[in-house]
Write an enzyme that holds these catalytic residues in place. Structure first.
Site, mmCIF file in Angstrom:
data_model
loop_
_atom_site.group_PDB
_atom_site.id
_atom_site.type_symbol
_atom_site.label_atom_id
_atom_site.label_comp_id
_atom_site.label_asym_id
_atom_site.label_seq_id
_atom_site.Cartn_x
_atom_site.Cartn_y
_atom_site.Cartn_z
ATOM 1 N N SER A 87 0.888 -1.102 -0.170
ATOM 2 C CA SER A 87 -0.052 -0.251 0.200
ATOM 3 C C SER A 87 0.548 1.266 0.088
ATOM 4 O O SER A 87 2.189 1.273 0.506
ATOM 5 C CB SER A 87 -0.753 0.008 1.217
ATOM 6 O OG SER A 87 -1.864 -1.206 1.159
HETATM 7 N N1 SAH Z 1 0.020 -5.543 3.848
HETATM 8 C C1 SAH Z 1 0.842 -6.012 2.662
HETATM 9 C C2 SAH Z 1 -0.008 -5.575 1.374
HETATM 10 C C3 SAH Z 1 -0.736 -6.606 1.039
HETATM 11 S S1 SAH Z 1 -1.394 -6.737 -0.803
HETATM 12 C C4 SAH Z 1 2.050 -5.227 2.804
HETATM 13 O O1 SAH Z 1 2.429 -4.373 3.778
HETATM 14 O O2 SAH Z 1 2.841 -5.266 1.729
HETATM 15 C C5 SAH Z 1 -2.660 -7.898 -0.300
HETATM 16 C C6 SAH Z 1 -2.220 -9.338 0.133
HETATM 17 O O3 SAH Z 1 -3.166 -10.206 0.391
HETATM 18 C C7 SAH Z 1 -1.511 -9.982 -1.245
HETATM 19 O O4 SAH Z 1 -0.133 -10.398 -0.841
HETATM 20 C C8 SAH Z 1 -2.166 -11.039 -1.604
HETATM 21 O O5 SAH Z 1 -1.762 -12.235 -1.943
HETATM 22 C C9 SAH Z 1 -2.875 -11.345 -0.086
HETATM 23 N N2 SAH Z 1 -4.014 -12.113 -0.260
HETATM 24 C C10 SAH Z 1 -4.988 -12.194 -0.926
HETATM 25 N N3 SAH Z 1 -6.207 -13.112 -0.670
HETATM 26 C C11 SAH Z 1 -5.825 -13.643 0.495
HETATM 27 C C12 SAH Z 1 -6.335 -14.774 1.512
HETATM 28 N N4 SAH Z 1 -7.501 -15.061 1.207
HETATM 29 N N5 SAH Z 1 -5.532 -14.799 2.486
HETATM 30 C C13 SAH Z 1 -4.417 -14.534 3.031
HETATM 31 N N6 SAH Z 1 -3.740 -13.313 1.945
HETATM 32 C C14 SAH Z 1 -4.487 -13.022 0.814
#
Ligand code: SAH
Length: 235
Positions: A87
């Protein structure tokens, strides 16, 4: 004798250059980070001193892939591969601020991605549990967090829609991928007095939502502005 003297001098010069180059590089990241906090976070109204200190201290550039490292402190999200994004710094600050994390809290994050948000939470909470769907991202986030010495974060690969039943309930939950509807499993894993921050809604049109679970178990839901997150997989 003369040769070894020369070699010693050359070594000292090379070592000196290396140290000062590394020093300059460190300064450059630190300068960019200080600027990021002033321009993107404080000027937009976030003044929580502990959070600002943590954002100044956390090397965001270490969490992003080398190809985009030079943009690490820009006012933008960045691609992590596998359809994931880290983000924008302001969104990290906004969500962390809304979560009101305290030192004794146990926090669940859904969507580890790079591990950056987990590192921020780890500096405010007692323990962070973070779940990532994509195995490669879970592995690299875990490695980065280890390297940087954030010891109170546990990364697990799995489907975050199920939360982390063995460790529930949590004082705080942060979801960084967006479901179409509020996942009740996660609401169930929130402790009384707990709070969850989650972007809810269709892709491209989500509402950042604050969920409070009161002592009597009642839930309130407060909208906190429009956002765009990658979808929570499995919907
Ligand atoms: N918090 C992160 C940004 C995350 S982007 C940071 O600081 O970099 C959103 C993330 O959620 C992605 O890596 C994606 O793979 C993950 N994601 C999507 N669906 C998910 C699920 N059902 N369970 C766990 N992770 C998931």
């Amino acid at each position: 004798m003369r040769w070894s003297g020369w070699a010693g001098a050359a070594f000292t010069t090379v070592a000196g250059l290396l140290v000062s180059t590394l020093g300059l590089a460190t300064d450059r990241w630190l300068r960019q980070r200080t600027h990021m906090v002033e321009e993107q976070i404080e000027k937009r109204g976030i003044h929580n001193p502990e959070l600002l200190r943590i954002l100044r201290a956390t090397p965001r550039h270490r969490f992003v892939p080398p190809q985009v490292r030079r943009f690490a402190y820009d006012d933008t999200p960045l691609p992590l591969g596998y359809g994931a994004t880290i983000s924008q710094p302001y969104i990290v600050a906004l969500m962390t601020n809304l979560l009101e994390v305290r030192k004794h809290h146990r926090v669940l994050e859904v969507g580890t991605g790079s591990g950056y948000q987990a590192a921020i939470l780890a500096q405010m909470a007692e323990q962070v549990y973070t779940v990532e769907f994509v195995p490669e991202l879970a592995a690299s986030a875990e490695a980065t967090l280890q390297e940087l010495g954030y010891r109170n974060v546990i990364v697990r690969q799995g489907d975050g829609r199920e939360g982390w039943p063995d460790q529930a309930p949590f004082d705080r939950i942060m979801v960084t991928a967006s479901p179409a509807e509020l996942p009740l499993t996660l609401v169930d894993q929130l402790a009384p007095g707990g709070r969850m921050i989650i972007p809810v809604g269709p892709s491209q049109n989500q509402e950042l939502t604050v969920i409070d679970k009161h002592a009597n178990g009642a839930i309130t839901r407060t909208p906190a502005g429009p956002v765009v997150f990658v979808p929570l997989r499995g919907n």
